[in-house]
Structure formats: structure tokens, C-alpha cells
Enzyme design. Structure first.
Site, PDB file in Angstrom:
ATOM      1  N   TYR A 109      -1.165  11.724   2.195  1.00 41.16           N
ATOM      2  CA  TYR A 109      -2.076  11.957   1.071  1.00 41.16           C
ATOM      3  C   TYR A 109      -2.103  13.425   0.660  1.00 41.16           C
ATOM      4  O   TYR A 109      -2.282  13.749  -0.526  1.00 41.16           O
ATOM      5  CB  TYR A 109      -3.491  11.513   1.453  1.00 41.16           C
ATOM      6  N   HIS A 128      -7.175  -6.783  -0.935  1.00 42.30           N
ATOM      7  CA  HIS A 128      -6.089  -5.801  -0.856  1.00 42.30           C
ATOM      8  C   HIS A 128      -5.048  -6.125   0.212  1.00 42.30           C
ATOM      9  O   HIS A 128      -3.892  -5.744   0.093  1.00 42.30           O
ATOM     10  CB  HIS A 128      -6.707  -4.425  -0.554  1.00 42.30           C
ATOM     11  N   ASP A 158       0.838  -1.192   0.000  1.00 41.37           N
ATOM     12  CA  ASP A 158       0.000   0.000   0.000  1.00 41.37           C
ATOM     13  C   ASP A 158       0.884   1.259   0.000  1.00 41.37           C
ATOM     14  O   ASP A 158       1.729   1.404  -0.866  1.00 41.37           O
ATOM     15  CB  ASP A 158      -0.957  -0.071   1.196  1.00 41.37           C
TER      16      ASP A 158
END
Length: 367
Positions: free
Chosen positions: A288, A344, A180
Site C-alpha cells: 500500500y 468481497h 484483491d
């Protein structure tokens, strides 16, 4: 570009705001805030996973927390986690590979017991890559002693003393294993610091430039990544994620189809404990908030020998990204596997399959 980003952020905020308030209405006793956890769950102190250590980074002076096992057993195998996780997401790999490697799972800057500066500018990709460089070169120093985990109650049974490392450089290269957000950093790191990476194992993430180009051409990936736009906003994402005692995060990690299968309540608390501390969400979300800073990104050739593992049922990334990644690689340097029926969270949901592929990929190093 920024007008489009913030327009998408406002739409995402409206959607996630409805979700968060629905959780509050359905569970009114939990209230509109997250409950701070005063004591970490027992699984975070499992001695079979390794020693809890701290490393002071040469470039920034920040202290990063990490868990280390198998010191002296050969090559450094460094694990980089994603969001919303921490070092504990690598528990199965720490158990599996400590017999043949020096395994180290780090809490990235802003996570867990690592230092967490609040300024958004402290989480640029360049600074995060420098952290990884400092960890590789700085491991293996002289032991000192620190208290871990930090606790407001000094008499707590969890206020334990573990080893901390600082001192002269230890390693000149490593096997980088990442998932990730950690994998986004690992891709970049392999491009700019190739001499420090002997092999890479990447799980469920594409290089930033590949992800950028693919998302522009595939609207489905754009919608799968809608949360990225929410996270561009100040303070509101922290508020929404913490409402109803972090229910959005709980759903992300435990959802029957999209979450981590068989995650126990204690293991869930191993992730929520850090996020429940004051400011515990701001550092991770600042990753982010720097994503669009260098847009647009130039295509780059990938050459580090890499094992890529991808879940066929990944909720967040389309399977087509695997082909896009392959097109950027030097021929013969990428080994990619798509795991059927898998989502995931491969390091935690399918550790046995992951380990089988990793042992085969690293066999020549062991020989």
C-alpha cells in the site's frame, strides 16, 4: 497530492486508533500487542491441498513459498492472493482444479513463508510483476528439499520436509487467477507481459488506473478505501492492526456481514499465524505504501481474455467499477458477472459459484 494523502492518513489514523483502543478497553486481557503464534494450525499442512515448495526467483534471488498440486495435468493455473490473506485463501480452488491443471498458490513477496525484505522500495509494482514473471518461467524445475514450515522448535510435529523447486524454466504462459491485491498485480501483469497470460480470472478488484479515475469521480469509493490512507504511515498501522491480539484483522475476516462466512477458528489462525510473526505485517503493508508512487496513471486498453467476478455486496469496492472496467476492454474479451448478495471474499465465501463460472470460461481450453 502528497499533502492530501497524508492529511487523509492522519484522519484515518485517528479513526482506526479509536477503534483499536476500544478493542483494548473491551478486551483488556489481550493487551496492546499481538500474541505471537509459535505453531501453525493443522489446516496449513493439509496434504490434500498439495506440496509445500520454495522457488528462488531469478531476478531478485528471493525465495517464494508456494503450494503445488496436479503437476503434469496440463496448463499452469497460478493463484495470487490479497490482503490480509495468503496462499491458503485458495484452498477450495486447489481442491477443485488440480484434476485438470497444475495449480499453484503462491505466498507473495512479504507474506507467509516467502522472503520479506523490510524496505518499502522492495515492494514497487514493477518488482512485484517481475516476481510473477519469474514464478511462471521458473516453475517445473529440479526438486530439492527444504524444511517447511519454519519453526523455532525443531522437534515440533509441524516441522515437516516438503519439495522445493529450482532449475530450468518450466512454463511459457499460464491462467492467472487473482483476488484483491493479487488482482491489482494481475491486471498490470496482463498489460506488460501479455504473452505469459493465456486467460485471467479476476475477483473483486479493478486495474489501478480504472480505480484511480473512478475514485476521483465517486466520493463513495473514496470513503470505502479509507484504510489505504492509514497504511501510508510508517509503523503506526502495524501497531494498530496488532492491538488486542489482531482484533481489527479478526473483525475484517469474520464480521457477520463484511467478513468470510463460516470461517472456522483454525482457518482464521491460518491467516493470523503469519501476521503474528516478527515483522509479519510490514511486508504486506508496504504494498500500500507504494500505491501513490506512480500517480497519476494513464488509461490503458485491456485485451487479455478475462472472467471478472464481483460481489454485489462488496464492502470495499463499488459495483460501478465493473462498468468502468468494461469501458477499457477490447470488445468481446471480457466476461463479467455480478454475484447477487455476495461480498468481497468470493473465493472463500462462494467457491461453488466461482468454480461454475470458471469451468465454463475455460471449457474450450479443456476441449
Amino acid at each position: 497530492m502528497w499533502s492530501l494523502v497524508f492529511s487523509a492518513a492522519l484522519v484515518a489514523a485517528a479513526v482506526y486508533g479509536c477503534i483499536a483502543f476500544t478493542h483494548v478497553l473491551c478486551r483488556p486481557r489481550r493487551g496492546c500487542c499481538g500474541r505471537p503464534r509459535s505453531t501453525p494450525p493443522a489446516c496449513l499442512s493439509d496434504p490434500t491441498l498439495g506440496e509445500h515448495c520454495f522457488l528462488t526467483l531469478k531476478s531478485s534471488g528471493l525465495r517464494l513459498h508456494y503450494v503445488s498440486a496436479g503437476r503434469g495435468n496440463g496448463t499452469l493455473m497460478l493463484f495470487l492472493h490479497g490482503f490480509p490473506e495468503n496462499w491458503f485463501s485458495w484452498r477450495y480452488q486447489l481442491w477443485e482444479f488440480q484434476s485438470r491443471f497444475h495449480v499453484v498458490a503462491v505466498d507473495l513477496r512479504g507474506y507467509g513463508s516467502s522472503d520479506a525484505p523490510r524496505d518499502v522500495d522492495c515492494y514497487t509494482t514493477d518488482l512485484l510483476m517481475t516476481d510473477i514473471q519469474d514464478v511462471i518461467l521458473g516453475l517445473g524445475g529440479v526438486p530439492t528439499f527444504q524444511a517447511w514450515p519454519p519453526s523455532p522448535c525443531l522437534t515440533s510435529p509441524w516441522y515437516l520436509t516438503y519439495t522445493s523447486s529450482s532449475g530450468p524454466p518450466g512454463y511459457s504462459k499460464c491462467i492467472l487467477v487473482a483476488h484483491d491485491w493479487g488482482a491489482l498485480l494481475a491486471w498490470n501483469f496482463s498489460i506488460y507481459y501479455p504473452s505469459l497470460v493465456e486467460r485471467m480470472v479476476i475477483v473483486s478488484a479493478a486495474p489501478m488506473s480504472v480505480y484511480q479515475d473512478y475514485s476521483i469521480r465517486h466520493i463513495g469509493q473514496f470513503f470505502r478505501s479509507n484504510y489505504i490512507f492509514l497504511f501510508q504511515l510508517p509503523w503506526l498501522p502495524e501497531k494498530l492492526l496488532s492491538m488486542s491480539d489482531f482484533q481489527i484483522l479478526k473483525t475484517t475476516l469474520t464480521h457477520r456481514k463484511r467478513g468470510i462466512p463460516h470461517l472456522t477458528p483454525s482457518e482464521l489462525e491460518a491467516f493470523l499465524y503469519d501476521f503474528s510473526q516478527p515483522g509479519g505485517l510490514t511486508g504486506p503493508l508496504n504494498y500500500y505504501r507504494n500505491l501513490f508512487r506512480n500517480f497519476p496513471l494513464e488509461p490503458q486498453e485491456l485485451a487479455t481474455p478475462t472472467l471478472l467476478l464481483w460481489g454485489e455486496k462488496d464492502t470495499y469496492f463499488e459495483q460501478g467499477l465493473v462498468g468502468a472496467i468494461s469501458s477499457r476492454f477490447v470488445p468481446g474479451r471480457l466476461e463479467a458477472h455480478i454475484l447477487p448478495g455476495v461480498g468481497h471474499w468470493i473465493p472463500q465465501s462462494n467457491p461453488e459459484e466461482m468454480h461454475e463460472y470458471m469451468w465454463a470460461f475455460l471449457r474450450d481450453l479443456l476441449d
